[in-house]
Each structure stands twice: as C-alpha cells, then as structure tokens.
Design a protein around this motif. Structure first.
Motif, short mmCIF file in Angstrom:
data_model
loop_
_atom_site.label_atom_id
_atom_site.label_comp_id
_atom_site.label_asym_id
_atom_site.label_seq_id
_atom_site.Cartn_x
_atom_site.Cartn_y
_atom_site.Cartn_z
N TRP A 226 -1.02 -2.34 -2.27
CA TRP A 226 -1.13 -1.30 -3.30
C TRP A 226 -0.47 -1.81 -4.57
CZ3 TRP A 226 0.64 -0.88 1.57
CH2 TRP A 226 -0.03 -0.05 2.47
N ALA A 232 -0.75 4.58 -7.03
CA ALA A 232 -1.60 3.92 -6.05
C ALA A 232 -1.03 4.04 -4.63
CB ALA A 232 -1.79 2.45 -6.41
N PHE A 233 0.26 3.78 -4.48
CA PHE A 233 0.85 3.84 -3.14
C PHE A 233 0.93 5.28 -2.65
CE2 PHE A 233 4.46 4.08 -0.21
CZ PHE A 233 4.11 3.10 0.71
N ASP A 236 -2.35 6.42 -1.60
CA ASP A 236 -2.97 5.49 -0.66
C ASP A 236 -4.27 4.91 -1.22
OD1 ASP A 236 -2.88 3.98 1.66
OD2 ASP A 236 -4.01 5.43 2.85
N THR A 237 -4.24 4.58 -2.50
CA THR A 237 -5.38 3.92 -3.14
C THR A 237 -5.14 2.43 -3.05
OG1 THR A 237 -5.60 5.79 -4.65
CG2 THR A 237 -6.79 3.77 -5.22
N GLY A 238 -5.45 1.88 -1.87
CA GLY A 238 -5.08 0.50 -1.60
C GLY A 238 -6.26 -0.39 -1.26
N ARG A 261 3.49 0.33 6.98
CA ARG A 261 3.54 0.91 5.64
C ARG A 261 4.86 1.64 5.44
NH1 ARG A 261 2.09 5.55 2.61
NH2 ARG A 261 0.73 5.11 0.82
N TYR A 265 7.51 5.20 -1.71
CA TYR A 265 7.34 4.16 -2.72
C TYR A 265 8.62 3.36 -2.92
CZ TYR A 265 6.51 2.04 -7.31
OH TYR A 265 6.41 1.15 -8.36
N ASP A 271 4.61 -5.62 -2.58
CA ASP A 271 3.41 -4.82 -2.86
C ASP A 271 2.43 -4.89 -1.70
OD1 ASP A 271 2.96 -7.50 -3.41
OD2 ASP A 271 1.88 -7.16 -5.28
#
Length: 281
Positions: A226, A232-233, A236-238, A261, A265, A271
């Motif tokens: 991410w 993003a994190f 969960d836009t990974g 995971r 954050y 990353d």
C-alpha cells in the motif's frame, strides 16, 4: 509401523524498503514472534554486516548486494546454513546484482530450493521498463531449469506485477502503469496460465503455482503493498505484488498462507507486508 510426522518449514518473505529503517520501526519484534525458518528479504539497502547485526548470531545470512550502494539487495536468512547458493542470473552483460539469490537447504533430509528476488519496478517508456522486461525474460528462462534442479523449489519476493484484476484494488486506473501493464501480466500468464485458462494455477503455463491465489481463492487481494500516501492502507486500496511461486510438488505441501498486515497505519514498518507460508515436507 507408524509413519513419522512431516517436517514443517515456514518461509516468510518481505520487502523491507530498507532493513535498518524497518528494524527501527518494529521488524525485530515481528520476527521474534513469528517462528520463521527461512526469511527472504528484498530491498535490504544495507551491508551484510548490518544485516547480520540486526538479525543476530542465530541466523545464517546470505546476501547479494546491489551494484549501487543503498539500492535493492536481496537476502536469505535461515536457522541452519544452506548447502549451496547461487547468484548467477540472466545474460553476462545484464546487471542483476541485488535482485536474485537462490539457495538449497536440507530440511530434515529433504532438499528445498528458495529464491529471494526483487523484480524492477519499471517505468513506462523508459530504460527502467526495458530492464524490467530483461529481468522477466531471464526469470522465464530460469524457472524450468530451477524445477529440473529441484522439484521442491519456491521463488519468493517482490515481483512488482499484479497478475490479475483481483490483485489490484483500483485495476481500471492502473492498466497503463508499470506493475499492471498487459505485457507484464503476459509474463505471469506464461508462468501460471491466464485467468481465463481452465488450468490456470493448476498446470497451465510453466506449471508453477501462485500459492497466495491458490490458498485465498478468487477474492480481492489479499494485498501486500500500500502507498504511504493518503488513505490507501486504511481503505485497503492495495496491490498484491509479493508472491510465493512454488513448483507443483512443493505447492502440494502448503498447510497455511498468511499476509501479516499491520493492524493500523502507524504500526507499519514497511510499505509491504510479510507473506508467510507453511510447508509440510
């Protein structure tokens, strides 16, 4: 006569984005609690002495440093020493230093070959993308020889390609970006089969198995990278770009697959996140 129980082998892979920084943020605590047998690291970005000092004397360390200091670097750390290791990869005139390290291990009388690799990130219409394709060409050439060398082999690491639409949350917005280009994904079709092939991940292509997809099934992710930026994190836009690609024989012995995971954050120490697989040999 009772049979002996299988020998358990836990292999973890992580792109640390700099192992010294990762240790300052909590990598050591994660490793101490995870009971890993073989640890593959990418983007070490440190000296072998630094890496050994951080891991401690109980780890046997193999490290292929990048030609340019402070860049790339791949390593394998294990509880018992490898029987042999190799770094030769690709054409003689191609600089693959710090990106491909393979080693053979004796695990309770069974030989297992582990490769820690870090594929170039690439950049569309630049020499960086040409280097990425050159590396992927060499990888396609090496995989059959690797399986011929040992039917129990696994290539782990940051491969910097999302193979299927399930591997990237926002795949529509990334079809023209390095990491999800059609030409890049075609390399994975040749290794695993295309997502439309009935034998995908089960004998298609070169026959290797994407352990993560085999275990998780046809679901989004689970993502392994991410961006540090934005939400993003949190959202969960990974991208799922960290893999364990195993030969069919080794893949058949998988008993667990996990993506470690971070719970928040501010608890991340890279990353990327570790990919941990248990094999029963």
């Amino acid at each position: 006569m009772s049979q002996s129980s299988p020998q358990q082998l836990r292999i973890a892979s992580i792109n640390t984005n700099g192992v010294r920084a990762a240790y300052r943020k909590g990598m050591g605590e994660w490793l101490a609690a995870r009971d890993v047998d073989i640890l593959a690291i990418q983007e070490v970005r440190a000296s072998t002495a630094d890496l050994q000092r951080l891991l401690g004397p109980e780890w046997h360390v193999l490290h292929d440093e990048a030609t340019s200091k402070g860049r790339a670097g791949v390593a394998l750390a294990s509880r018992s020493s490898a029987t042999v290791h190799r770094v030769d990869f690709g054409a003689d005139d191609f600089d693959s230093a710090g990106r491909w390290l393979e080693a053979d291990y004796d695990v309770g009388g069974t030989s297992v070959t582990v490769v820690s690799t870090y594929v170039h990130s690439g950049e569309v219409d630049t020499p960086k993308q040409v280097e990425k394709y050159t590396f992927l060409d060499a990888m396609l050439e090496r995989l059959p020889a690797l399986e011929a060398h040992n039917e129990r082999a696994v290539v782990v690491g940051d491969l910097n390609v999302g193979h299927r639409r399930l591997d990237i949350k926002n795949w529509r917005g990334n079809v023209k970006r390095a990491g999800f280009l059609p030409d890049e994904r075609t390399y994975f079709d040749r290794i695993l089969g295309s997502e439309d092939d009935p034998a995908y991940n089960a004998g298609a292509g070169l026959g290797w198995v994407d352990v993560g997809r085999k275990w998780a099934g046809d679901v989004d992710g689970p993502f392994t990278w991410w961006s540090w930026r934005g939400q993003a994190f949190t959202n969960d836009t990974g991208w799922r770009i960290d893999y364990q690609l195993a030969t069919p024989t080794l893949a058949a012995s998988v008993t667990n697959y996990a993506v470690d995971r971070a719970s928040a954050y501010d608890e991340r120490w890279s990353d990327h996140t570790p990919v941990v697989v248990d094999y029963a040999l």
